[in-house]
Design a protein around this motif. Structure first.
Motif, PDB file in Angstrom:
ATOM      1  N   ALA A   1      57.165  35.446  50.885  1.00  0.00           N
ATOM      2  CA  ALA A   1      58.433  36.167  50.238  1.00  0.00           C
ATOM      3  C   ALA A   1      58.640  37.507  50.761  1.00  0.00           C
ATOM      4  CB  ALA A   1      58.112  36.421  48.594  1.00  0.00           C
ATOM      5  N   THR A   2      59.465  38.198  50.568  1.00  0.00           N
ATOM      6  CA  THR A   2      59.684  39.436  50.883  1.00  0.00           C
ATOM      7  C   THR A   2      58.739  40.444  49.889  1.00  0.00           C
ATOM      8  OG1 THR A   2      61.539  39.866  49.278  1.00  0.00           O
ATOM      9  CG2 THR A   2      62.118  39.207  51.915  1.00  0.00           C
ATOM     10  N   ASN A   3      58.877  41.678  50.399  1.00  0.00           N
ATOM     11  CA  ASN A   3      57.843  42.515  49.538  1.00  0.00           C
ATOM     12  C   ASN A   3      58.237  42.717  47.899  1.00  0.00           C
ATOM     13  OD1 ASN A   3      56.315  43.194  51.791  1.00  0.00           O
ATOM     14  ND2 ASN A   3      57.155  45.270  51.924  1.00  0.00           N
ATOM     15  N   LYS A   4      59.537  42.542  47.780  1.00  0.00           N
ATOM     16  CA  LYS A   4      60.176  42.748  46.282  1.00  0.00           C
ATOM     17  C   LYS A   4      59.892  41.456  45.726  1.00  0.00           C
ATOM     18  CE  LYS A   4      64.583  44.006  44.124  1.00  0.00           C
ATOM     19  NZ  LYS A   4      65.879  44.313  44.358  1.00  0.00           N
ATOM     20  N   GLU A   5      59.980  40.217  46.357  1.00  0.00           N
ATOM     21  CA  GLU A   5      59.989  39.100  45.771  1.00  0.00           C
ATOM     22  C   GLU A   5      58.551  38.808  45.397  1.00  0.00           C
ATOM     23  OE1 GLU A   5      63.564  36.418  47.842  1.00  0.00           O
ATOM     24  OE2 GLU A   5      61.648  36.779  49.177  1.00  0.00           O
ATOM     25  N   MET A   6      57.585  39.181  46.420  1.00  0.00           N
ATOM     26  CA  MET A   6      56.052  39.076  46.257  1.00  0.00           C
ATOM     27  C   MET A   6      55.473  39.841  44.973  1.00  0.00           C
ATOM     28  SD  MET A   6      53.397  37.264  47.288  1.00  0.00           S
ATOM     29  CE  MET A   6      54.279  36.665  48.741  1.00  0.00           C
ATOM     30  N   PHE A   7      56.389  41.139  44.791  1.00  0.00           N
ATOM     31  CA  PHE A   7      55.984  41.996  43.550  1.00  0.00           C
ATOM     32  C   PHE A   7      56.331  41.200  42.454  1.00  0.00           C
ATOM     33  CE2 PHE A   7      56.926  45.126  40.240  1.00  0.00           C
ATOM     34  CZ  PHE A   7      56.068  46.006  40.596  1.00  0.00           C
ATOM     35  N   LEU A   8      57.517  40.424  42.259  1.00  0.00           N
ATOM     36  CA  LEU A   8      57.824  39.524  41.023  1.00  0.00           C
ATOM     37  C   LEU A   8      56.889  38.566  40.900  1.00  0.00           C
ATOM     38  CD1 LEU A   8      61.692  39.766  41.486  1.00  0.00           C
ATOM     39  CD2 LEU A   8      60.224  41.189  40.031  1.00  0.00           C
ATOM     40  N   ILE A   9      56.283  37.804  41.932  1.00  0.00           N
ATOM     41  CA  ILE A   9      55.589  36.757  42.098  1.00  0.00           C
ATOM     42  C   ILE A   9      54.220  37.260  41.126  1.00  0.00           C
ATOM     43  CG2 ILE A   9      54.404  35.022  43.227  1.00  0.00           C
ATOM     44  CD1 ILE A   9      56.552  34.887  45.090  1.00  0.00           C
ATOM     45  N   LEU A  10      53.723  38.239  41.975  1.00  0.00           N
ATOM     46  CA  LEU A  10      52.248  38.860  41.566  1.00  0.00           C
ATOM     47  C   LEU A  10      52.374  39.200  40.182  1.00  0.00           C
ATOM     48  CD1 LEU A  10      51.167  40.693  44.808  1.00  0.00           C
ATOM     49  CD2 LEU A  10      49.983  38.824  43.851  1.00  0.00           C
ATOM     50  N   ASP A  11      53.816  40.009  39.597  1.00  0.00           N
ATOM     51  CA  ASP A  11      53.426  40.288  38.355  1.00  0.00           C
ATOM     52  C   ASP A  11      53.681  39.146  37.375  1.00  0.00           C
ATOM     53  OD1 ASP A  11      53.853  42.727  36.591  1.00  0.00           O
ATOM     54  OD2 ASP A  11      55.934  42.256  36.587  1.00  0.00           O
ATOM     55  N   ALA A  12      54.474  37.962  37.679  1.00  0.00           N
ATOM     56  CA  ALA A  12      54.308  36.964  37.051  1.00  0.00           C
ATOM     57  C   ALA A  12      52.919  36.229  36.959  1.00  0.00           C
ATOM     58  CB  ALA A  12      55.445  35.717  37.328  1.00  0.00           C
ATOM     59  N   LEU A  13      52.076  36.190  37.933  1.00  0.00           N
ATOM     60  CA  LEU A  13      50.926  35.563  38.125  1.00  0.00           C
ATOM     61  C   LEU A  13      49.853  36.289  36.997  1.00  0.00           C
ATOM     62  CD1 LEU A  13      50.546  34.571  41.764  1.00  0.00           C
ATOM     63  CD2 LEU A  13      50.566  32.946  39.655  1.00  0.00           C
ATOM     64  N   ILE A  14      50.137  37.585  37.075  1.00  0.00           N
ATOM     65  CA  ILE A  14      49.217  38.550  36.216  1.00  0.00           C
ATOM     66  C   ILE A  14      49.476  38.387  34.920  1.00  0.00           C
ATOM     67  CG2 ILE A  14      48.683  41.014  35.558  1.00  0.00           C
ATOM     68  CD1 ILE A  14      49.021  41.664  38.655  1.00  0.00           C
ATOM     69  N   ASN A  15      50.858  38.356  34.524  1.00  0.00           N
ATOM     70  CA  ASN A  15      51.259  38.096  33.024  1.00  0.00           C
ATOM     71  C   ASN A  15      50.859  36.631  32.586  1.00  0.00           C
ATOM     72  OD1 ASN A  15      52.532  40.501  32.826  1.00  0.00           O
ATOM     73  ND2 ASN A  15      54.438  39.695  33.293  1.00  0.00           N
ATOM     74  N   ILE A  16      51.023  35.711  33.468  1.00  0.00           N
ATOM     75  CA  ILE A  16      50.704  34.249  33.108  1.00  0.00           C
ATOM     76  C   ILE A  16      48.891  34.457  32.778  1.00  0.00           C
ATOM     77  CG2 ILE A  16      50.076  32.003  33.790  1.00  0.00           C
ATOM     78  CD1 ILE A  16      53.125  32.239  35.205  1.00  0.00           C
ATOM     79  N   LYS A  17      48.142  34.943  33.704  1.00  0.00           N
ATOM     80  CA  LYS A  17      46.824  34.947  33.526  1.00  0.00           C
ATOM     81  C   LYS A  17      46.221  35.822  32.532  1.00  0.00           C
ATOM     82  CE  LYS A  17      44.030  33.163  35.687  1.00  0.00           C
ATOM     83  NZ  LYS A  17      43.176  31.948  35.146  1.00  0.00           N
ATOM     84  N   ALA A  18      47.013  36.797  32.039  1.00  0.00           N
ATOM     85  CA  ALA A  18      46.652  37.550  30.960  1.00  0.00           C
ATOM     86  C   ALA A  18      47.038  36.938  29.584  1.00  0.00           C
ATOM     87  CB  ALA A  18      47.523  39.000  30.983  1.00  0.00           C
ATOM     88  N   LEU A  19      48.041  35.946  29.616  1.00  0.00           N
ATOM     89  CA  LEU A  19      48.245  35.320  28.451  1.00  0.00           C
ATOM     90  C   LEU A  19      47.339  34.171  28.379  1.00  0.00           C
ATOM     91  CD1 LEU A  19      52.082  35.076  28.640  1.00  0.00           C
ATOM     92  CD2 LEU A  19      50.955  36.251  26.862  1.00  0.00           C
ATOM     93  N   GLU A  20      46.843  33.492  29.330  1.00  0.00           N
ATOM     94  CA  GLU A  20      45.797  32.490  29.273  1.00  0.00           C
ATOM     95  C   GLU A  20      44.372  33.081  28.719  1.00  0.00           C
ATOM     96  OE1 GLU A  20      45.286  31.134  33.196  1.00  0.00           O
ATOM     97  OE2 GLU A  20      46.888  29.669  33.027  1.00  0.00           O
ATOM     98  N   ASN A  21      44.201  34.467  29.337  1.00  0.00           N
ATOM     99  CA  ASN A  21      42.906  34.959  28.690  1.00  0.00           C
ATOM    100  C   ASN A  21      42.917  35.102  27.196  1.00  0.00           C
ATOM    101  OD1 ASN A  21      41.803  34.614  31.303  1.00  0.00           O
ATOM    102  ND2 ASN A  21      42.051  36.743  31.999  1.00  0.00           N
ATOM    103  N   CYS A  22      44.212  35.623  26.711  1.00  0.00           N
ATOM    104  CA  CYS A  22      44.224  36.010  25.369  1.00  0.00           C
ATOM    105  C   CYS A  22      44.340  34.850  24.254  1.00  0.00           C
ATOM    106  CB  CYS A  22      45.837  36.786  25.163  1.00  0.00           C
ATOM    107  SG  CYS A  22      45.729  38.389  25.813  1.00  0.00           S
ATOM    108  N   ASN A  23      44.403  33.894  24.912  1.00  0.00           N
ATOM    109  CA  ASN A  23      44.469  32.352  24.125  1.00  0.00           C
ATOM    110  C   ASN A  23      42.988  31.999  24.140  1.00  0.00           C
ATOM    111  OD1 ASN A  23      47.007  32.471  23.447  1.00  0.00           O
ATOM    112  ND2 ASN A  23      47.851  31.377  25.189  1.00  0.00           N
ATOM    113  N   ARG A  24      41.939  32.377  24.960  1.00  0.00           N
ATOM    114  CA  ARG A  24      40.691  31.808  24.763  1.00  0.00           C
ATOM    115  C   ARG A  24      39.673  32.182  23.606  1.00  0.00           C
ATOM    116  NH1 ARG A  24      39.138  32.024  31.145  1.00  0.00           N
ATOM    117  NH2 ARG A  24      40.783  30.428  31.719  1.00  0.00           N
TER     118      ARG A  24
END
Length: 69
Positions: free
Chosen positions: A46-69
């Motif tokens: 992805a472009t830099n801007k798109e990669m920023f959004l992808i990484l932001d989404a991955l971080i949010n998903i992982k944080a939500l997964e960790n909260c549900n444990r």
């Protein structure tokens, strides 16, 4: 705000701190960046801007997964 390589690396480090799967960036593609796992499985290109959004989404998903444990 301009999305730079330094900003993306900070996002990758944030993700790597909360996940067992470690990510890395590679800019072999002209005008884009590749996102890989440590064992060289490509996740996204992805472009830099798109990669920023992808990484932001991955971080949010992982944080939500960790909260549900």
């Amino acid at each position: 705000m301009r999305t730079t390589r330094k900003v993306l690396e900070a996002k990758v480090n944030n993700y790597n701190n909360i996940s067992n799967v470690k990510l890395k960036l590679n800019d072999d593609v002209v005008g884009a960046i590749n996102l890989y796992t440590e064992d060289n499985n490509r996740i996204a290109t992805a472009t830099n801007k798109e990669m920023f959004l992808i990484l932001d989404a991955l971080i949010n998903i992982k944080a939500l997964e960790n909260c549900n444990r």
